[in-house]
Design an enzyme around this catalytic site. Structure first.
Site, PDB file in Angstrom:
ATOM      1  N   LYS A   1       0.849  -1.203   0.000  1.00 10.89           N
ATOM      2  CA  LYS A   1       0.000   0.000   0.000  1.00 10.89           C
ATOM      3  C   LYS A   1       0.878   1.244   0.000  1.00 10.89           C
ATOM      4  O   LYS A   1       1.854   1.319   0.755  1.00 10.89           O
ATOM      5  CB  LYS A   1      -0.913  -0.021   1.230  1.00 10.89           C
ATOM      6  CG  LYS A   1      -1.925   1.127   1.278  1.00 10.89           C
ATOM      7  CD  LYS A   1      -2.860   0.997   2.474  1.00 10.89           C
ATOM      8  CE  LYS A   1      -3.871   2.131   2.529  1.00 10.89           C
ATOM      9  NZ  LYS A   1      -4.802   1.985   3.680  1.00 10.89           N
TER      10      LYS A   1
ATOM     11  N   SER B   1      -9.497   2.379   2.530  1.00 12.18           N
ATOM     12  CA  SER B   1      -8.486   3.072   1.767  1.00 12.18           C
ATOM     13  C   SER B   1      -7.484   2.127   1.102  1.00 12.18           C
ATOM     14  O   SER B   1      -6.762   2.551   0.202  1.00 12.18           O
ATOM     15  CB  SER B   1      -7.720   4.026   2.688  1.00 12.18           C
ATOM     16  OG  SER B   1      -7.065   3.315   3.721  1.00 12.18           O
TER      17      SER B   1
ATOM     18  N   SER C   1     -10.419   0.207   6.841  1.00 15.79           N
ATOM     19  CA  SER C   1      -9.722   0.157   5.545  1.00 15.79           C
ATOM     20  C   SER C   1      -9.041  -1.159   5.205  1.00 15.79           C
ATOM     21  O   SER C   1      -8.582  -1.343   4.087  1.00 15.79           O
ATOM     22  CB  SER C   1      -8.687   1.282   5.472  1.00 15.79           C
ATOM     23  OG  SER C   1      -9.315   2.532   5.372  1.00 15.79           O
TER      24      SER C   1
END
Lengths: 458, 458
Positions: A79, A149, A173
């Site tokens: 990420k 996210s 998330s």
């Protein structure tokens, strides 16, 4: 021609590599081929550099056997809120395009050192703190969100573009993209993995986590990351007929429009499947003290902390032009939450953590919704309404997929355990997954993969 | 020739710059001259690049007046555990020589944007987590330590090589160097300043803080960093005759050999001075619950967290060769502290924080030792035994110097307030400093500065 290694789990390709039946170069080429085929439809990557991947693969292949780590033969997406040595790290912000932090976040560092092939950086919402504006599309249906996210990590793992991926959760998330994309994730106990080198949104909420299409892969990752229970769970999981589960709806359930019919159906069906397997299942109401967490305290902390940690972006006239309106408002609204109120939220939660641990220790797992429903259409990444309590309690959460909604989109449920019982929770998740995993398989939309590819493995 | 601007406080040079009586280039040259004169004797800097400083000074001088921030005219040293855009960041580790993170930690970003001239990176112990092996020497006596881990920041501010400096505290790393070097510091409330972009040793303990030779400078820094009380303290401080102070020895006081005679003398003299000014002073025993913090819980958390956050260094065979033996042991010892014990430490402390706040709110400040004595001889940076409780309680601490030990070395005392009353604590510190500040001035060793230079200002 054998099946592309991108369709295998990390544990499978690690085994092949150990037998010299798969080189890292081949692993890289297979994954790059999948990327080239599918990237236009999924757009999961913020940074993907074929040359760098091939070079890194060659480096790994050149290692003498005794220097190959336990993840030699596996692929990883990171990420883009996590710092990386050899790739840009943008935090999903236009203000940090091309930014190169020059070192790996400790979490990434450990995995790289264990021999994983890092394919690239996955798309995140801005600073992992907004709820819109990601280019990534749900692999099952391009009209729907992959969640956020950790948007790119969830979609890339689902789409066979990487086997493992890293994400973070401040609200929901980790779990939300896992449910929307129909994959496994573990959000481990808070502070069981170093969060150094990961962009901060909230010190007390941010929790790094792991995605995979296999629970065995998640177990391996925890081991490599040195996350272990004080007392290791038995090698042989106990049969479901000896297991006790608590179904916890939380106060959110009865809020208007929460959850959807598909979650209600998964709720009932999942319970029926456990009971048919002989498990003891009961409803549990955690009571008012816990519900207060949902009703405001998590929100106060998350909002105040974002206002604190993005103040520098707000104060910089150049960066401010790039800052999402939502974050501008958080910075400006911080003074609207008094510090007294903030401390009240911060101080009232810790006493609940050991209380919840003691409750959770009475069960093999607590079952709770992951999301209010299927991945919605459009670009909004969804709500963390069912996840906030578990984030703030710092407890491990595993998303177990298996159900389908009215539109053929995946729906998962969350298993929760006491803090620092992450290994035990994964062991129980295996037993549960055995009865849930393909419950609604025929109702799921098809994905463009060759016949015989296993979507998920326990 | 006027006095070098390096001998002035930030507030003074900011005022001169605002009247165009001092250019940033001149400010830079004055500080560089001091550096050149004194660096061989103090060695406070990990990175100091004259060309970069002069270029940055020229950039600042070229700003139109309306773009000059509130710190235009001030100089700053940044502890080398904080990421910086245009300088290396080594975390005090040989494994990170030349490492360039490519962006400013949010704390540094806010200050840079406010117009401060960043002179360089100051020496830290390895990862701000060891207690030895810094090259920095105490400006008063090169045979003595400046303290640590914020060794360079404390020494550089004392030695007039910068006006302001940033540090961090996990045990006692802000307050100890402040006392050993005879300067002011504030360790503000935990999470009142973003700790993003600062190397993590312990999420729940690490607290960034500020050094200066002037309390006015610290007040200005807090304002720029948006740290403010819910209710601002009155502009005019109340007279000491209306103030109440609690003297808290803590359980450490009676431990063997703690504190030294010089701290006992400062303790008695400081109290006498407050009482002569009409203040109410009483002894306060916080009781067993608080003493447990000192007796083990802080140590458990600090040790466990270091083992967690440096695991990646340990697992990397190259970096491990550079890792201090003490940190190797922390990683290896982590499994010796069970997670149950760790959670007990983590969970038992939060309830004490509002309890302490309520106690502290009854006083204008709590007075407690900063250190057991003068800066010791040798390279060991000293003990955090008097600081650990306040770190773990997340409360603001101000070191107020003023006293001298048997060897003419500075001895300070700590003022403590409730969380998020940082402004109030600095206001009270001003009143206290008025009576303490030069209590033992004639007994202090001289520093090589021109006659008439003010060592400290309120």
């Amino acid at each position: 021609m054998p099946i592309s290694s991108s369709y295998l789990t990390a544990s499978e390709t690690i085994a092949l590599a150990a037998k010299d039946e798969l080189s890292i170069l081949q692993l890289a080429r297979d994954h790059i081929a999948r990327f080239e085929q599918r990237d236009p439809a999924v757009r999961a990557w913020e940074h993907y550099d074929r040359e760098r991947i091939l070079k890194e693969a060659a480096r790994l292949d050149s290692l003498p056997k005794e220097k190959r780590g336990p993840l030699f033969g596996a692929t990883l997406g990171v990420k883009d809120v996590m710092n990386t040595l050899d790739m840009p790290t943008t935090y999903g912000s236009k203000a940090y395009q091309g930014h190169r932090p020059g070192s790996d976040a400790p979490l990434v560092h450990v995995l790289r050192n264990a021999g994983v092939l890092i394919l690239g950086k996955t798309v995140t919402t801005e600073f992992a703190s907004t709820m819109d504006n990601v280019p990534t599309l749900n692999p099952y249906d391009a009209s729907r969100t992959p969640g956020g996210s950790s948007s790119g990590s969830g979609a890339a793992v689902r789409d066979f573009q990487c086997q493992l991926a890293l994400g973070t959760q401040t609200g929901g998330s980790m779990v939300r993209p896992a449910s929307f994309n129909g994959i496994f994730c573990i959000k481990p106990t808070w502070n069981s993995i170093s969060r150094d080198g990961i962009k901060v949104s909230s010190l007390i909420l941010d929790t790094p986590g792991l995605y995979a299409r296999s629970l065995t892969d998640l177990q391996l990752l925890l081991k490599v990351l040195n996350v272990h229970d004080d007392v290791p769970p038995p090698m042989l999981p106990k049969p479901l007929s000896d297991c006790r589960f608590a179904y916890v709806k939380t106060v959110v359930w009865d809020s208007e429009g929460q959850p959807s019919r598909e979650v209600e159906r998964a709720w009932a069906k999942s319970r029926q499947l456990l009971e048919e397997a002989g498990a003891h299942v009961e409803d549990l109401d955690l009571g008012q003290d816990f519900e207060n967490i949902v009703n405001g305290r998590h929100a106060d902390i998350m909002s105040w902390d974002a206002g604190l940690n993005f103040y520098n972006e707000y104060e910089d006239p150049v960066n401010r032009r790039h800052l999402a309106q939502m974050l501008v408002e958080k910075v400006e609204a911080r003074s609207a939450i008094s510090q007294k109120q903030y401390l009240h939220a911060l101080d009232s939660i810790p006493a609940l953590r050991p209380r919840f641990d003691a409750i959770a220790e009475q069960y093999d797992a607590i079952v709770t919704p992951s999301v209010p429903g299927e991945a919605p259409q459009g670009t909004k990444t969804g709500t963390h309404i069912f996840n906030a309590m578990w984030t703030v309690l710092h407890v491990p959460c595993v998303n177990v997929p298996g159900f389908a909604g009215e539109n053929g989109m995946p729906v998962g449920l969350t298993l929760v355990g006491p803090r620092f019982h992450d290994e035990r929770l994964l062991t129980v998740s295996r037993s549960v997954a055995h009865v849930w995993l393909h419950a609604d398989a025929t109702e799921l939309r098809p994905l463009p993969v060759p016949e015989g590819v296993k979507m998920l493995q326990i």
